[in-house]
Design a protein around this motif. Structure first.
Motif, PDB file in Angstrom:
ATOM      1  N   GLU A 179       0.774  -1.316  -0.131  1.00 44.65           N
ATOM      2  CA  GLU A 179       0.045   0.079  -0.105  1.00 44.65           C
ATOM      3  C   GLU A 179       0.640   1.273  -0.153  1.00 44.65           C
ATOM      4  O   GLU A 179       0.512   2.382  -0.657  1.00 44.65           O
ATOM      5  CB  GLU A 179      -0.880  -0.095   1.289  1.00 44.65           C
ATOM      6  CG  GLU A 179      -2.048  -0.995   1.121  1.00 44.65           C
ATOM      7  CD  GLU A 179      -1.311  -2.377   1.567  1.00 44.65           C
ATOM      8  OE1 GLU A 179      -0.025  -2.586   2.039  1.00 44.65           O
ATOM      9  OE2 GLU A 179      -2.195  -3.443   1.083  1.00 44.65           O
ATOM     10  N   GLN A 180       2.146   1.138   0.503  1.00 47.26           N
ATOM     11  CA  GLN A 180       2.792   2.341   0.818  1.00 47.26           C
ATOM     12  C   GLN A 180       3.619   2.705  -0.686  1.00 47.26           C
ATOM     13  O   GLN A 180       3.508   3.671  -1.007  1.00 47.26           O
ATOM     14  CB  GLN A 180       3.872   1.948   1.629  1.00 47.26           C
ATOM     15  CG  GLN A 180       4.422   2.845   2.762  1.00 47.26           C
ATOM     16  CD  GLN A 180       5.332   2.236   3.762  1.00 47.26           C
ATOM     17  OE1 GLN A 180       5.803   0.893   3.775  1.00 47.26           O
ATOM     18  NE2 GLN A 180       5.395   2.873   4.929  1.00 47.26           N
ATOM     19  N   LEU A 181       4.088   1.572  -1.354  1.00 44.71           N
ATOM     20  CA  LEU A 181       4.552   1.715  -2.605  1.00 44.71           C
ATOM     21  C   LEU A 181       3.402   2.230  -3.650  1.00 44.71           C
ATOM     22  O   LEU A 181       3.650   3.092  -4.198  1.00 44.71           O
ATOM     23  CB  LEU A 181       5.104   0.503  -3.115  1.00 44.71           C
ATOM     24  CG  LEU A 181       6.234  -0.164  -2.563  1.00 44.71           C
ATOM     25  CD1 LEU A 181       6.566  -1.651  -2.924  1.00 44.71           C
ATOM     26  CD2 LEU A 181       7.439   0.626  -2.565  1.00 44.71           C
ATOM     27  N   LEU A 182       2.225   1.824  -3.596  1.00 43.41           N
ATOM     28  CA  LEU A 182       1.321   2.109  -4.290  1.00 43.41           C
ATOM     29  C   LEU A 182       1.119   3.815  -4.004  1.00 43.41           C
ATOM     30  O   LEU A 182       0.847   4.592  -5.041  1.00 43.41           O
ATOM     31  CB  LEU A 182      -0.074   1.532  -3.968  1.00 43.41           C
ATOM     32  CG  LEU A 182      -1.106   1.545  -4.920  1.00 43.41           C
ATOM     33  CD1 LEU A 182      -1.003   1.240  -6.430  1.00 43.41           C
ATOM     34  CD2 LEU A 182      -2.420   0.723  -4.372  1.00 43.41           C
ATOM     35  N   ALA A 183       0.932   4.090  -2.859  1.00 44.35           N
ATOM     36  CA  ALA A 183       0.679   5.627  -2.522  1.00 44.35           C
ATOM     37  C   ALA A 183       1.909   6.400  -3.083  1.00 44.35           C
ATOM     38  O   ALA A 183       1.596   7.405  -3.813  1.00 44.35           O
ATOM     39  CB  ALA A 183       0.601   6.023  -1.106  1.00 44.35           C
TER      40      ALA A 183
END
Lengths: 397, 188
Positions: free
Chosen positions: A370-374
């Motif tokens: 999710e962090q990478l996505l954001a």
């Protein structure tokens, strides 16, 4: 035949299939299970090699240097501070042009102590002159080890095969075991042109004068700078050699074909994430999710870091809109080393993209999808506005 | 994030063999056509007797995300005394499943409405002829019965292969006994 096992076992099995003759190692987490496995192979006589336990990593490399100088196929493995303790011997091995192969299970460097993964250990060794190959999964680990032995003995330059500690070293996943007979065909026995031989004594690597000089027979011999120039030329030429070896491997085993960079959905991409190691595979899930939203983004893993495949990098990135470089290492006081190298390669490109740098995952800090996505969504939404200073992902300040 | 990945978290004590059990299931799943079978042990400083867990992800496709499981579909508990020490059900999906080595009936455990399967794996291990405390082969039988994810025959074969030289038949027998004696309860 496929087996499910750890990355360390994949590496050890690659060394066994490559018929290493001398193994010297000192235990350090997360590398230890690799050399433990090798000692089992030697004990059970599945591998006909000398296993030499030593009192330090410096000695491990010293033993490999001696063994390689004597004309045998030598191997060691280490991580983090163990690699740093070897540093002086790493320089010696490459200056002496010895085809040693070493695996490094990447781990953060103390102080403060950490046993967990980042890539500061090997990235900090980028200027030593060793060839550095990075694997993204267990299949690439075992395949890279076999290719590394052939590359090392073809160009007379030592090779590091690097893979993420714990994330790959201790994780179990399926991989195919190459057939021994085919490996033997692909990787002929090591025959040194010059080697330490009691029947034919000689001096190796004596003091070299600043200038060229005639030897006993009157032939002009190179000075230090000529020898170092040859190393640089041979390292640059080894890009082409590795490409051929990789192509041969693909012909024999059906895997490979991307010796320098491994691209995923980059062809039609405007945005490309770039990184080294298993993170480039993790990012594939992020790319898939963003593609579902119609964002033209891809990811590229850098597989060979030294010698730096600048032409392949330029070919892959020139004409793109924006490049996002994720790194688990830093050239402290400046920027990510990979980021700086990519920027430098792109400087003369006709159609160069904007580029930005993220530092993450140091000391094993978990990198969440999710962090990478954001981070990647934001980077693609506002390309060209990024500062040159690296941003840190997931800091809890 | 990928919806087609099944996430199974195994809880045990250091030395109890949770990693071996998860590895056997990974092998059997791969043999059954799951191309993705990734097992990630807890990273760091394990020691004998301490509570440990390992993550197993199974998918029809290759798995790229190696990060630990946070919202498992199933949890497998090799030792019921862990329930007093560790929140084994942390993050377990609402429609998730618990497979437990315990002596009581499923109705006597409360996992907030999730399905519970219980087997006294410790007892059936001894009954199979294994030394007391060997539970990692038996729990696989309970897992197979409760989930139906991988056929018991494939699992028994994987057990015999993994325990090669370490009482393979007895370990397989323990798994079969556990399979035959696993009680699957509804939610309460």
């Amino acid at each position: 035949m496929h087996i499910i096992d750890s990355g360390n076992v994949a590496a050890a099995t690659g060394v066994k299939l490559s018929r290493a003759q001398v193994i010297a190692a000192y235990p350090i987490t997360p590398q230890t299970p690799l050399t433990e496995k090798l000692s089992e192979f030697v004990e059970s006589e599945e591998l006909d090699a000398q296993y030499i336990p030593v009192e330090s990593e410096h000695s491990a490399m010293a033993v490999c240097i001696a063994a390689s100088t004597a004309g045998t196929r030598a191997f060691t493995a280490t991580s983090a501070n163990g690699l740093l303790y070897m540093n002086e011997q790493l320089h010696w091995a490459v200056g002496a042009r010895l085809p040693i192969v070493m695996c490094v299970a990447n781990r953060g460097i103390g102080a403060p102590w950490t046993v967990w993964n980042d890539q500061q250990d090997t990235i900090a060794q980028r200027d030593v002159g060793w060839i550095q190959i990075y694997a993204n999964d267990h299949q690439q680990i075992i395949d890279s080890v076999i290719k590394a032995f052939r590359l090392a003995q073809t160009v007379s330059i030592p090779v590091m095969v690097c893979y993420d500690g714990y994330l790959l070293s201790h994780t179990y996943m399926p991989f195919d075991l190459p057939d021994q007979e085919k490996v033997d065909e692909f990787l002929p026995p090591f025959k040194a042109a010059n080697f330490l031989d009691p029947e034919n004594p000689g001096n190796f690597n004596p003091v070299t004068l600043p200038d060229v000089r005639p030897d006993q027979s009157g032939t002009t011999r190179p000075g230090y700078i000529e020898i170092r120039h040859r190393l640089q030329m041979d390292l640059r030429a080894s890009l082409e050699v590795y490409k051929e070896i990789d192509a041969d491997y693909k012909k024999d085993f059906g895997r490979g074909g991307h010796p320098f960079v491994e691209e995923y959905k980059c062809d039609d991409a405007d945005f490309v994430a770039v990184c080294i190691g298993s993170l480039s595979y993790h990012l594939r899930d992020v790319i898939d999710a963003m593609r579902e939203d119609g964002i033209p983004v891809g990811v590229m893993g850098v597989q060979l870091y030294r010698p730096f495949p600048d032409q392949a990098i330029v070919q892959a990135l020139a004409g793109k809109k924006h490049v996002i470089v994720f790194e688990k290492a830093l050239s402290y006081g400046n920027q990510g080393a990979l980021y700086a190298d990519i920027k430098s390669a792109l400087y003369n490109a006709a159609d160069r993209p904007t580029i930005q740098n993220f530092i993450l995952g140091l000391g094993g800090r978990e990198i969440k999808t999710e962090q990478l996505l954001a981070v990647l969504r934001e980077a693609c939404a506002k390309p060209g506005t990024a500062e040159d200073t690296p941003r840190w992902v997931g800091l809890k300040l | 994030m990928k919806k087609d990945i099944l996430e199974i978290r195994w809880h045990g004590r250091g030395g109890q063999g949770a990693i071996t059990a998860a590895k056997i299931v990974a092998n059997a799943a791969f043999a059954s056509g799951y191309k993705g079978a990734v097992m990630t042990p807890t990273f760091g400083t394990e020691r004998r007797g301490a509570a440990v867990f390992t993550s197993l992800k199974i998918s029809k496709e290759k798995i790229y995300d190696l990060s630990p499981i946070t919202t498992p579909d199933m949890i497998i508990v090799l030792d019921h005394t862990l329930l007093e020490e560790v929140d084994v059900a942390a993050g377990l999906k609402d429609d998730g499943l618990v497979v437990l080595n315990g002596a009581k009936s499923p109705e006597e455990y409360d996992f907030k409405g999730r399905k519970v399967a219980v087997c006294d794996v410790t007892r059936y291990g001894v009954q199979a002829g294994l030394p007391p405390g060997i539970v990692n082969s038996g729990i696989i039988g309970a897992f197979s019965k409760a989930t139906g994810l991988v056929e018991i025959d494939v699992l028994l074969e994987a057990i015999q292969k993994e325990f090669n030289g370490k009482r393979p038949e007895l370990n397989a027998k323990a798994a079969q006994l556990a399979y035959d004696n696993t009680a699957v309860g509804g939610s309460k």
